[in-house]
Design a protein around this motif. Sequence first.
Motif, PDB file in Angstrom:
ATOM      1  N   TYR A  30      44.638  33.431  31.077  1.00 60.87           N
ATOM      2  CA  TYR A  30      45.045  32.826  32.346  1.00 60.87           C
ATOM      3  C   TYR A  30      44.390  31.455  32.440  1.00 60.87           C
ATOM      4  O   TYR A  30      43.225  31.285  32.088  1.00 60.87           O
ATOM      5  N   ARG A  31      45.147  30.477  32.930  1.00 62.81           N
ATOM      6  CA  ARG A  31      44.644  29.108  33.049  1.00 62.81           C
ATOM      7  C   ARG A  31      44.862  28.578  34.460  1.00 62.81           C
ATOM      8  O   ARG A  31      45.815  28.973  35.131  1.00 62.81           O
ATOM      9  N   GLY A  32      43.963  27.691  34.883  1.00 63.20           N
ATOM     10  CA  GLY A  32      44.127  27.106  36.205  1.00 63.20           C
ATOM     11  C   GLY A  32      43.162  25.964  36.420  1.00 63.20           C
ATOM     12  O   GLY A  32      42.430  25.562  35.506  1.00 63.20           O
ATOM     13  N   ASP A  36      41.018  29.862  42.847  1.00 60.07           N
ATOM     14  CA  ASP A  36      42.242  30.652  42.679  1.00 60.07           C
ATOM     15  C   ASP A  36      41.900  32.141  42.740  1.00 60.07           C
ATOM     16  O   ASP A  36      40.738  32.533  42.618  1.00 60.07           O
ATOM     17  N   VAL A  38      43.409  35.357  40.670  1.00 57.25           N
ATOM     18  CA  VAL A  38      44.264  35.661  39.528  1.00 57.25           C
ATOM     19  C   VAL A  38      44.557  37.157  39.499  1.00 57.25           C
ATOM     20  O   VAL A  38      43.643  37.977  39.408  1.00 57.25           O
ATOM     21  N   ARG A  39      45.817  37.523  39.566  1.00 54.64           N
ATOM     22  CA  ARG A  39      46.218  38.925  39.490  1.00 54.64           C
ATOM     23  C   ARG A  39      46.344  39.355  38.030  1.00 54.64           C
ATOM     24  O   ARG A  39      46.904  38.627  37.202  1.00 54.64           O
ATOM     25  N   ILE A  40      45.807  40.540  37.724  1.00 54.66           N
ATOM     26  CA  ILE A  40      45.908  41.098  36.380  1.00 54.66           C
ATOM     27  C   ILE A  40      46.399  42.541  36.488  1.00 54.66           C
ATOM     28  O   ILE A  40      46.334  43.136  37.575  1.00 54.66           O
ATOM     29  N   SER A  97      42.061  41.897  40.181  1.00 51.50           N
ATOM     30  CA  SER A  97      42.127  40.430  40.260  1.00 51.50           C
ATOM     31  C   SER A  97      40.784  39.805  39.901  1.00 51.50           C
ATOM     32  O   SER A  97      39.752  40.480  39.860  1.00 51.50           O
ATOM     33  N   SER A  99      38.498  36.494  41.274  1.00 54.21           N
ATOM     34  CA  SER A  99      38.314  35.437  42.265  1.00 54.21           C
ATOM     35  C   SER A  99      37.583  34.291  41.586  1.00 54.21           C
ATOM     36  O   SER A  99      36.464  34.460  41.092  1.00 54.21           O
ATOM     37  N   VAL A 100      38.205  33.127  41.530  1.00 52.87           N
ATOM     38  CA  VAL A 100      37.660  31.974  40.803  1.00 52.87           C
ATOM     39  C   VAL A 100      37.270  30.871  41.777  1.00 52.87           C
ATOM     40  O   VAL A 100      38.077  30.476  42.636  1.00 52.87           O
ATOM     41  N   THR A 107      39.737  28.609  31.957  1.00 55.22           N
ATOM     42  CA  THR A 107      40.544  29.632  31.292  1.00 55.22           C
ATOM     43  C   THR A 107      39.809  30.959  31.380  1.00 55.22           C
ATOM     44  O   THR A 107      38.570  31.001  31.368  1.00 55.22           O
TER      45      THR A 107
END
Length: 201
Positions: A30-32, A36, A38-40, A97, A99-100, A107
């Motif tokens: 996953y990249r961002g 963000d 991110v759902r996994i 998920s 949390s970033v 990444t």
Amino acid sequence: MRLRVLAALAALFGAFLISAPAVAAQATTYRGEGDDVVRIPMTTKPTIVKLTHQGESNFAVWTLTTTGKKTDLLVNEIGDYKGTAAFNVSGMNKIRSFSVNADGAWTIQVLPLSKARYWAINAKGAGDEVMRLTSPSKGLRRLTIRHSGESNFAIWALDNRGQHLDLLVNEIGDYKGRVVLPAGTRYATVSADGTWTISRG
């Protein structure tokens, strides 16, 4: 006769399903940039993540359960970062998920625990890492450990299921010493801000 043929085919098909090899788990990246969520795919298994960040401010990543509860803090550093961490090693939470918190590009690569770095007799590295033995350790073994850094240096031994077995080292800054490698150790997680070496004997 027809019923016998159908029964034989069903048995054969069932045996094929049982003996068919499992599909190898694939890495997902996953990249961002910036903050963000991110759902996994939901997982309760011990899992490793390879993380990178290019920025100047705080970079922190938490795992979140299906209810949004924070569980494992995977990284909490300032500036650029590259390292490997593990989650679900102290329990089997339903992780859904990440949390970033970040100010730059990042990444997150998700991998099964079995893909952790191979732990040879002599291992060296820099920063956070997860390592894997070919099989659980047996008998009395010792580790000779060195760390050159300024922040927390910690090593956990994990069992064959990937669960916490024992905290081997938990110090601040430079470290040099010998500790016992618990019997049954299969994996180890290293948290460090500097360079380190680990020798098994």
